[in-house]
Design a protein around this motif. Structure first.
Motif, PDB file in Angstrom:
ATOM      1  N   ILE A   1       0.725  -1.138   0.144  1.00 44.64           N
ATOM      2  CA  ILE A   1       0.144  -0.061  -0.076  1.00 44.64           C
ATOM      3  C   ILE A   1       0.978   1.247   0.085  1.00 44.64           C
ATOM      4  CG2 ILE A   1      -1.604   1.307   1.527  1.00 44.64           C
ATOM      5  CD1 ILE A   1      -2.895  -1.283   2.071  1.00 44.64           C
ATOM      6  N   ASN A   2       2.045   0.991   0.547  1.00 40.78           N
ATOM      7  CA  ASN A   2       2.839   2.525   0.761  1.00 40.78           C
ATOM      8  C   ASN A   2       3.490   2.553  -0.760  1.00 40.78           C
ATOM      9  OD1 ASN A   2       3.557   4.558   2.513  1.00 40.78           O
ATOM     10  ND2 ASN A   2       5.647   3.767   2.644  1.00 40.78           N
ATOM     11  N   LEU A   3       3.689   1.461  -1.366  1.00 37.20           N
ATOM     12  CA  LEU A   3       4.487   1.573  -2.495  1.00 37.20           C
ATOM     13  C   LEU A   3       3.528   2.151  -3.605  1.00 37.20           C
ATOM     14  CD1 LEU A   3       7.027   0.941  -4.145  1.00 37.20           C
ATOM     15  CD2 LEU A   3       6.366  -1.365  -4.682  1.00 37.20           C
ATOM     16  N   ILE A   4       2.234   1.713  -3.437  1.00 40.27           N
ATOM     17  CA  ILE A   4       1.321   2.261  -4.219  1.00 40.27           C
ATOM     18  C   ILE A   4       1.024   3.856  -4.100  1.00 40.27           C
ATOM     19  CG2 ILE A   4      -1.310   2.433  -4.979  1.00 40.27           C
ATOM     20  CD1 ILE A   4      -0.962  -0.733  -4.643  1.00 40.27           C
ATOM     21  N   SER A   5       0.931   4.199  -2.864  1.00 35.48           N
ATOM     22  CA  SER A   5       0.769   5.571  -2.426  1.00 35.48           C
ATOM     23  C   SER A   5       2.159   6.408  -2.962  1.00 35.48           C
ATOM     24  CB  SER A   5       0.780   5.626  -0.953  1.00 35.48           C
ATOM     25  OG  SER A   5       0.992   6.863  -0.514  1.00 35.48           O
TER      26      SER A   5
ATOM     27  N   MET B   1       1.766  22.185  -2.652  1.00 43.57           N
ATOM     28  CA  MET B   1       2.769  22.958  -1.871  1.00 43.57           C
ATOM     29  C   MET B   1       3.887  22.111  -1.215  1.00 43.57           C
ATOM     30  SD  MET B   1       1.530  25.924   0.956  1.00 43.57           S
ATOM     31  CE  MET B   1       0.108  25.036   1.035  1.00 43.57           C
ATOM     32  N   LEU B   2       3.499  21.075  -0.838  1.00 44.67           N
ATOM     33  CA  LEU B   2       4.727  20.248  -0.116  1.00 44.67           C
ATOM     34  C   LEU B   2       4.498  18.920  -0.868  1.00 44.67           C
ATOM     35  CD1 LEU B   2       3.577  20.928   3.570  1.00 44.67           C
ATOM     36  CD2 LEU B   2       5.445  22.105   2.451  1.00 44.67           C
ATOM     37  N   SER B   3       4.724  18.747  -2.039  1.00 45.64           N
ATOM     38  CA  SER B   3       4.597  17.715  -2.906  1.00 45.64           C
ATOM     39  C   SER B   3       5.956  16.774  -2.678  1.00 45.64           C
ATOM     40  CB  SER B   3       3.857  17.845  -4.110  1.00 45.64           C
ATOM     41  OG  SER B   3       5.099  18.611  -4.827  1.00 45.64           O
ATOM     42  N   ALA B   4       6.981  17.657  -2.824  1.00 39.82           N
ATOM     43  CA  ALA B   4       8.301  17.049  -2.827  1.00 39.82           C
ATOM     44  C   ALA B   4       8.612  16.345  -1.310  1.00 39.82           C
ATOM     45  CB  ALA B   4       9.360  18.134  -3.109  1.00 39.82           C
ATOM     46  N   GLU B   5       8.319  17.186  -0.405  1.00 42.05           N
ATOM     47  CA  GLU B   5       8.467  16.653   1.094  1.00 42.05           C
ATOM     48  C   GLU B   5       7.637  15.551   1.228  1.00 42.05           C
ATOM     49  OE1 GLU B   5       7.772  19.761   0.479  1.00 42.05           O
ATOM     50  OE2 GLU B   5       9.665  20.798   1.065  1.00 42.05           O
TER      51      GLU B   5
ATOM     52  N   SER C   1       7.435   9.457   1.888  1.00 41.85           N
ATOM     53  CA  SER C   1       6.670   8.245   1.411  1.00 41.85           C
ATOM     54  C   SER C   1       7.939   7.217   0.773  1.00 41.85           C
ATOM     55  CB  SER C   1       5.778   8.608   0.305  1.00 41.85           C
ATOM     56  OG  SER C   1       5.167   7.358  -0.084  1.00 41.85           O
ATOM     57  N   LEU C   2       8.930   8.050   0.117  1.00 39.04           N
ATOM     58  CA  LEU C   2       9.837   7.117  -0.238  1.00 39.04           C
ATOM     59  C   LEU C   2      10.780   6.490   0.668  1.00 39.04           C
ATOM     60  CD1 LEU C   2      11.321   6.334  -2.998  1.00 39.04           C
ATOM     61  CD2 LEU C   2      12.579   8.235  -2.867  1.00 39.04           C
ATOM     62  N   VAL C   3      10.881   7.378   2.083  1.00 35.67           N
ATOM     63  CA  VAL C   3      11.591   6.841   3.076  1.00 35.67           C
ATOM     64  C   VAL C   3      11.049   5.773   3.714  1.00 35.67           C
ATOM     65  CG1 VAL C   3      12.539   7.392   5.523  1.00 35.67           C
ATOM     66  CG2 VAL C   3      13.137   8.978   3.538  1.00 35.67           C
ATOM     67  N   ALA C   4       9.846   5.760   3.786  1.00 40.82           N
ATOM     68  CA  ALA C   4       8.951   4.621   4.473  1.00 40.82           C
ATOM     69  C   ALA C   4       9.060   3.528   3.622  1.00 40.82           C
ATOM     70  CB  ALA C   4       7.457   5.003   4.580  1.00 40.82           C
TER      71      ALA C   4
ATOM     72  N   LEU D   1       9.764   0.250  12.516  1.00 45.01           N
ATOM     73  CA  LEU D   1       9.447   1.625  13.409  1.00 45.01           C
ATOM     74  C   LEU D   1       9.959   2.725  12.558  1.00 45.01           C
ATOM     75  CD1 LEU D   1       8.518   2.397  16.119  1.00 45.01           C
ATOM     76  CD2 LEU D   1      10.860   2.048  16.835  1.00 45.01           C
ATOM     77  N   GLY D   2      10.931   2.648  11.705  1.00 44.71           N
ATOM     78  CA  GLY D   2      11.161   3.728  10.889  1.00 44.71           C
ATOM     79  C   GLY D   2      10.344   3.958   9.886  1.00 44.71           C
ATOM     80  N   GLY D   3       9.813   2.920   9.407  1.00 43.56           N
ATOM     81  CA  GLY D   3       8.565   3.262   8.472  1.00 43.56           C
ATOM     82  C   GLY D   3       7.415   3.849   8.965  1.00 43.56           C
ATOM     83  N   LEU D   4       7.265   3.661  10.298  1.00 50.29           N
ATOM     84  CA  LEU D   4       6.011   4.169  11.051  1.00 50.29           C
ATOM     85  C   LEU D   4       6.349   5.566  11.230  1.00 50.29           C
ATOM     86  CD1 LEU D   4       3.417   3.653  12.663  1.00 50.29           C
ATOM     87  CD2 LEU D   4       4.699   3.492  14.456  1.00 50.29           C
ATOM     88  N   VAL D   5       7.558   5.968  11.753  1.00 54.29           N
ATOM     89  CA  VAL D   5       8.018   7.366  11.811  1.00 54.29           C
ATOM     90  C   VAL D   5       7.742   8.104  10.501  1.00 54.29           C
ATOM     91  CG1 VAL D   5       9.774   8.634  12.660  1.00 54.29           C
ATOM     92  CG2 VAL D   5       9.377   6.670  14.040  1.00 54.29           C
ATOM     93  N   ALA D   6       8.439   7.721   9.376  1.00 53.23           N
ATOM     94  CA  ALA D   6       8.343   8.289   8.175  1.00 53.23           C
ATOM     95  C   ALA D   6       6.891   8.591   7.865  1.00 53.23           C
ATOM     96  CB  ALA D   6       8.969   7.758   7.016  1.00 53.23           C
ATOM     97  N   ASN D   7       5.824   7.521   8.095  1.00 52.55           N
ATOM     98  CA  ASN D   7       4.549   7.681   7.833  1.00 52.55           C
ATOM     99  C   ASN D   7       3.776   8.877   8.692  1.00 52.55           C
ATOM    100  OD1 ASN D   7       4.011   6.136   5.426  1.00 52.55           O
ATOM    101  ND2 ASN D   7       3.867   4.347   6.842  1.00 52.55           N
ATOM    102  N   ALA D   8       4.162   8.658   9.800  1.00 53.70           N
ATOM    103  CA  ALA D   8       3.846   9.622  10.839  1.00 53.70           C
ATOM    104  C   ALA D   8       4.114  11.191  10.282  1.00 53.70           C
ATOM    105  CB  ALA D   8       4.119   9.382  12.154  1.00 53.70           C
ATOM    106  N   PHE D   9       5.259  11.122   9.925  1.00 51.16           N
ATOM    107  CA  PHE D   9       5.864  12.650   9.551  1.00 51.16           C
ATOM    108  C   PHE D   9       5.058  13.117   8.333  1.00 51.16           C
ATOM    109  CE2 PHE D   9       8.848  14.858   6.800  1.00 51.16           C
ATOM    110  CZ  PHE D   9       8.819  16.308   7.703  1.00 51.16           C
ATOM    111  N   SER D  10       4.833  11.979   7.429  1.00 53.19           N
ATOM    112  CA  SER D  10       3.978  12.438   6.117  1.00 53.19           C
ATOM    113  C   SER D  10       2.600  12.692   6.633  1.00 53.19           C
ATOM    114  CB  SER D  10       3.935  11.317   5.364  1.00 53.19           C
ATOM    115  OG  SER D  10       3.136  11.408   4.020  1.00 53.19           O
TER     116      SER D  10
END
Length: 81
Positions: free
Chosen positions: A6-10, A20-24, A29-32, A57-66
């Motif tokens: 699901i994250n890869l599809i996203s 506005m924040l599409s690059a971020e 999402s790429l980090v996740a 856990l790293g993927g979870l943090v990246a998704n929370a930041f997203s």
């Protein structure tokens, strides 16, 4: 497997977006993806649970930041109207 796919599809859906924040959002999402896909591969092949847990856990943090970025962008776009 479900979270990684699901994250890869996203991530693939975020490629052509011009917000506005599409690059971020794309970068987070790429980090996740770069955390969840190796976690899946390691879990399937060797089963080192501590490494898999750390990567997930790293993927979870990246998704929370997203999610925080999405909320900021939604608030900014609402202010523009």
């Amino acid at each position: 497997f479900i979270a990684a796919s699901i994250n890869l599809i996203s991530t693939l859906l975020k490629i052509g977006v011009r917000n506005m924040l599409s690059a971020e959002l794309f970068a987070s999402s790429l980090v996740a993806d770069l955390h969840l896909i190796p976690a899946l591969v390691i879990m399937m092949n060797s089963g080192f649970n501590s490494i898999v847990f750390g990567l997930a856990l790293g993927g979870l943090v990246a998704n929370a930041f997203s999610m925080v970025l999405i909320l900021i962008e939604a608030g900014k776009s609402r202010d523009d109207f």
